[in-house]
Scaffold this motif. Structure first.
Motif, PDB file in Angstrom:
ATOM      1  N   GLU A 266       3.545  -3.218  -6.650  1.00  0.00           N
ATOM      2  CA  GLU A 266       3.407  -3.023  -4.908  1.00  0.00           C
ATOM      3  C   GLU A 266       1.956  -3.639  -4.664  1.00  0.00           C
ATOM      4  O   GLU A 266       0.972  -3.788  -5.376  1.00  0.00           O
TER       5      GLU A 266
ATOM      6  N   TYR B 103       9.819  -9.807   4.145  1.00  0.00           N
ATOM      7  CA  TYR B 103       8.952  -9.487   3.076  1.00  0.00           C
ATOM      8  C   TYR B 103       9.055 -10.537   1.897  1.00  0.00           C
ATOM      9  O   TYR B 103       8.042 -10.582   1.099  1.00  0.00           O
TER      10      TYR B 103
ATOM     11  N   ARG C  78       4.732   0.738  -2.275  1.00  0.00           N
ATOM     12  CA  ARG C  78       5.914   1.316  -2.597  1.00  0.00           C
ATOM     13  C   ARG C  78       6.153   2.719  -2.087  1.00  0.00           C
ATOM     14  O   ARG C  78       7.370   3.125  -2.015  1.00  0.00           O
TER      15      ARG C  78
ATOM     16  N   THR D 223       6.194   3.499   0.731  1.00  0.00           N
ATOM     17  CA  THR D 223       6.878   3.201   2.040  1.00  0.00           C
ATOM     18  C   THR D 223       8.468   3.247   1.688  1.00  0.00           C
ATOM     19  O   THR D 223       9.186   3.543   2.370  1.00  0.00           O
ATOM     20  N   LYS D 224       8.431   1.907   0.678  1.00  0.00           N
ATOM     21  CA  LYS D 224       9.850   1.546   0.148  1.00  0.00           C
ATOM     22  C   LYS D 224       9.729   1.107  -1.307  1.00  0.00           C
ATOM     23  O   LYS D 224       8.996   0.102  -1.295  1.00  0.00           O
ATOM     24  N   ASP D 225      10.508   1.353  -2.112  1.00  0.00           N
ATOM     25  CA  ASP D 225      10.259   0.971  -3.535  1.00  0.00           C
ATOM     26  C   ASP D 225      11.316   0.009  -3.976  1.00  0.00           C
ATOM     27  O   ASP D 225      11.266  -0.445  -5.105  1.00  0.00           O
ATOM     28  N   GLN D 226      12.368  -0.294  -2.974  1.00  0.00           N
ATOM     29  CA  GLN D 226      13.146  -1.170  -3.606  1.00  0.00           C
ATOM     30  C   GLN D 226      13.888  -2.106  -2.486  1.00  0.00           C
ATOM     31  O   GLN D 226      14.163  -1.466  -1.460  1.00  0.00           O
ATOM     32  N   TYR D 227      14.173  -3.218  -2.455  1.00  0.00           N
ATOM     33  CA  TYR D 227      14.631  -4.156  -1.546  1.00  0.00           C
ATOM     34  C   TYR D 227      15.814  -5.066  -1.832  1.00  0.00           C
ATOM     35  O   TYR D 227      15.762  -5.379  -3.324  1.00  0.00           O
TER      36      TYR D 227
ATOM     37  N   ASN E  80      12.591  -4.391  -7.103  1.00  0.00           N
ATOM     38  CA  ASN E  80      11.824  -3.176  -7.248  1.00  0.00           C
ATOM     39  C   ASN E  80      10.285  -3.216  -7.350  1.00  0.00           C
ATOM     40  O   ASN E  80       9.711  -4.019  -7.739  1.00  0.00           O
TER      41      ASN E  80
END
Length: 694
Positions: free
Chosen positions: A160, A197, A215, A217-221, A246
């Motif tokens: 991250e 992103y 991370r 905020t959001k840990d996977q895309y 990830n």
């Protein structure tokens, strides 16, 4: 098929004259590389590449090209023949005009080209008018394959907060079409899902970070990548791949307490080590980046402690020291939490720690009585009357209700017989006389019990010392049995006696020694008290009779006899018979008591003449040795006897009592003062004795 296509596929025959007959075969072997013109020495069929498009479908044969000889007069006399790969099955030729047709579909991915041979014959003579020539029909590719991602689906991980442009992963697609012809196999990549992103490089398929992401905020895309052939032109085929990205954790968040103030309780009777409560700080990071340590700051660290539960990351507050409701009912504890591992790259964001306050209330509990001392030391003289005061113990209930207490002695029945305690006020008295010589210390245990709650009991140790009283007379250390020679001189030491006393004394005991009253009259002995010593000296007061040995007093020196005896014990007493040294002939048989005096007189006179070199002395030694060797009744032990003579010439003269005929009355000891410092103490003792007597 339109005219332009036919023109492109048409065979052009050019006649050239060459000088080498081998050129034909060489050219046939390299047609797949350059498809150059085929030459012959005199006449040659010159070919340009022939092409057939793959996957073309039609009910009618597909025209490929035409073979034509310059000798053909168009009169039907020439016959064209086709042989080689696919001849007759895939490709056919019109034998009158040399036109070639494809009667089946071909697939470039299965076979990219075909090698065939052509020949022209005279129909009448059946002779060739042209040499057999080899040519190639190449299958022209069409875009009939879609791109494929063979390694998908993809999973990638990136830290991250990585900077923009950081490479995340690379995807690669393949296309079955001919990469060397046209754009059928030329791929281009694009991002279908994942903006803003991430981005993808169109030609390489490399996925990169397009912005910094947190991370927490959001840990996977989920990113979707598309690959298109024909460089993305209209009608191109395409395929997609899914990439799961990830974000790995970085320690970019400090721990934070959820509350600024916590409230906990603890009972005052809680033992040391009791868990008071738990508090917890939150850290958005995970794993070791969320590991934290708790600390107690300030004076409260003496009373409370805190440890970290490594599984839950909770702070566990423990009791480090007993608390007392009556003395302090509330404690304010300052707790700090810090990250265990710090990432220096994020220090600029601020300190990775936090603080909070914990209010701990002490709850009242019914406590046992408390003695004002844990250990008491008391004294009492021995032999005091029953009921004498020893001392007082005191305990109180520390609770607010101040319950009365009851005292008792609980250790040992024999102590209860010696001491008792008042249940109400804790006064300890004697119940039997105490004897210091039997026991100088007594250790008892006293308990204090709450009257309202008998379960609340406490103990204290009482050490009682019994003081000494002079209630014992001195005693002689042992029974004395003293022997003295009948010719002993006055003031000769014959025995040292000592005394002991069972009583104690801060200093050494001082005893006074004297003869008993009934023994003082007409006593031939005297006792000399050494004052400061605990022993006395018994000496002869005066001789029983005058000495029989007055002659040659100055020349006579008493023998010093040393016995190094290794044998015999109590049975072997021969080595200690000093009279045996002063006689020429020694008989082992016992003699009557009446002969002893006569023998001593005889030995004395003879001993004046003997010495280490005397024949009498040597004879004596020989006789003693012979007796020891031949006497069967003697103990079977070796006996070493050593005889040493003091000799003559001493300035002090003889100190022997043998031959002395003076009594203690007329004995003068003033000459001892002239003997030097070694005899100073002896001179003082005898001189003082004489002065006191005078």
């Amino acid at each position: 098929m339109n005219c332009s296509t036919l023109l492109c596929l048409m065979l052009t025959v050019v006649q050239l004259w060459l000088c080498s007959p081998t050129t034909h075969n060489h050219s046939a072997q390299n047609t797949d590389q350059s498809f150059t013109t085929v030459r012959r020495v005199k006449r040659a069929w010159i070919w340009e590449p022939l092409f057939v498009t793959e996957e073309q479908t039609s009910r009618m044969p597909v025209y490929v090209g035409q073979l034509k000889s310059d000798l053909d007069k168009h009169d039907g006399n020439l016959q064209y023949i086709l042989t080689g790969e696919g001849a007759g099955s895939i490709f056919i030729i019109d034998e009158y005009n040399g036109k070639i047709y494809a009667i089946q579909k071909v697939d470039r991915e299965e076979k990219p080209f075909y090698i065939l041979r052509a020949q022209a014959l005279n129909r009448n003579t059946r002779l060739p008018v042209e040499p057999e020539s080899e040519f190639i029909i190449k299958v022209r590719d069409i875009n009939d394959h879609e791109p494929q991602f063979l390694d998908g689906p993809y999973v990638a991980t990136v830290p991250e907060m990585s900077p923009e442009g950081t490479s995340v992963a690379q995807v690669t697609a393949t296309d079955g079409d001919d990469p060397s012809y046209g754009n059928s196999a030329r791929l281009i990549y694009s991002l279908i899902q994942g903006q803003p992103y991430f981005s993808v490089e169109p030609k390489t398929g490399v996925i990169r970070m397009a912005s910094q992401m947190d991370r927490e905020t959001k840990d996977q895309y989920l990113v979707i990548i598309q690959a298109k052939d024909m460089v993305g032109q209209a009608g191109a085929f395409s395929a997609t791949a899914t990439v799961t990205i990830n974000l790995s954790d970085m320690n970019d968040n400090p721990p934070k307490f959820e509350e600024r103030l916590y409230y906990l309780n603890v009972s005052e009777d809680a033992p040391v080590g009791t868990t008071v409560g738990k508090i917890m700080a939150e850290d958005s990071d995970i794993g070791e980046n969320a590991a934290m340590n708790y600390l107690i700051e300030g004076d409260s660290s003496d009373v409370f402690d805190i440890i970290t539960d490594n599984e839950t990351q909770e702070g566990i507050i423990l009791l480090k020291k007993r608390v007392d409701y009556e003395s302090k009912r509330r404690h304010s504890v300052s707790v700090k939490v810090v990250n265990r591992y710090i990432d220096d790259r994020f220090l600029k964001e601020g300190p990775f720690e936090d603080t909070t306050t914990v209010k701990i209330s002490v709850q009242d509990a019914d406590e046992p009585p408390v003695f004002n001392l844990q250990n008491y030391v008391m004294e009492i003289a021995e032999g005091v009357a029953n009921g004498s005061l020893v001392g007082v113990v005191s305990a109180r209930d520390p609770d607010n209700d101040d319950s009365p207490v009851r005292y008792s002695i609980v250790q040992g029945m024999h102590l209860k017989r010696l001491f008792s305690i008042n249940e109400q006020n804790g006064t300890i008295i004697t119940t039997e006389p105490l004897d210091r010589e039997i026991a100088s210390w007594h250790n008892i245990t006293v308990t204090a019990t709450e009257t309202r709650n008998p379960e609340k009991i406490s103990e204290a140790n009482v050490y009682i010392q019994v003081l000494d009283v002079n209630d014992h007379a001195p005693e002689f250390a042992k029974f004395y049995e003293t022997f003295v020679c009948e010719n002993a001189v006055s003031n000769q030491l014959i025995q040292s006696i000592s005394a002991v006393d069972k009583d104690d004394s801060e200093e050494s005991h001082h005893f006074y020694f004297s003869l008993a009253q009934e023994g003082t009259n007409n006593s031939r002995f005297t006792v000399k008290d050494n004052q400061v010593f605990f022993l006395a000296i018994v000496a002869i007061r005066q001789q029983r009779k005058k000495s029989l040995f007055s002659e040659k007093v100055e020349e006579f020196r008493e023998n010093i006899v040393r016995y190094d005896d290794e044998g015999g014990g109590e049975e072997d007493t021969e080595a200690f018979d000093i009279s045996a040294l002063r006689t020429r002939t020694v008989m082992r048989t016992c003699k009557p008591r009446k002969n002893i005096t006569t023998e001593i007189h005889s030995l004395y006179r003879q001993s004046l003449q003997v010495g280490p070199d005397s024949a009498i002395f040597r004879q004596f030694i020989s006789e003693k040795l012979e007796e020891a060797n031949t006497d069967p009744s003697a103990p079977p032990y070796d006996s070493l006897q050593r005889y040493v003579f003091e000799g003559t010439g001493s300035l002090a003269g003889s100190l022997s009592s043998l031959g002395s005929d003076m009594s203690d009355v007329d004995q003068n000891y003033d000459y001892l003062s002239d003997w030097g410092p070694h005899f100073k103490q002896l001179a003082g003792m005898y001189a003082s004795h004489r002065s006191a007597r005078d």
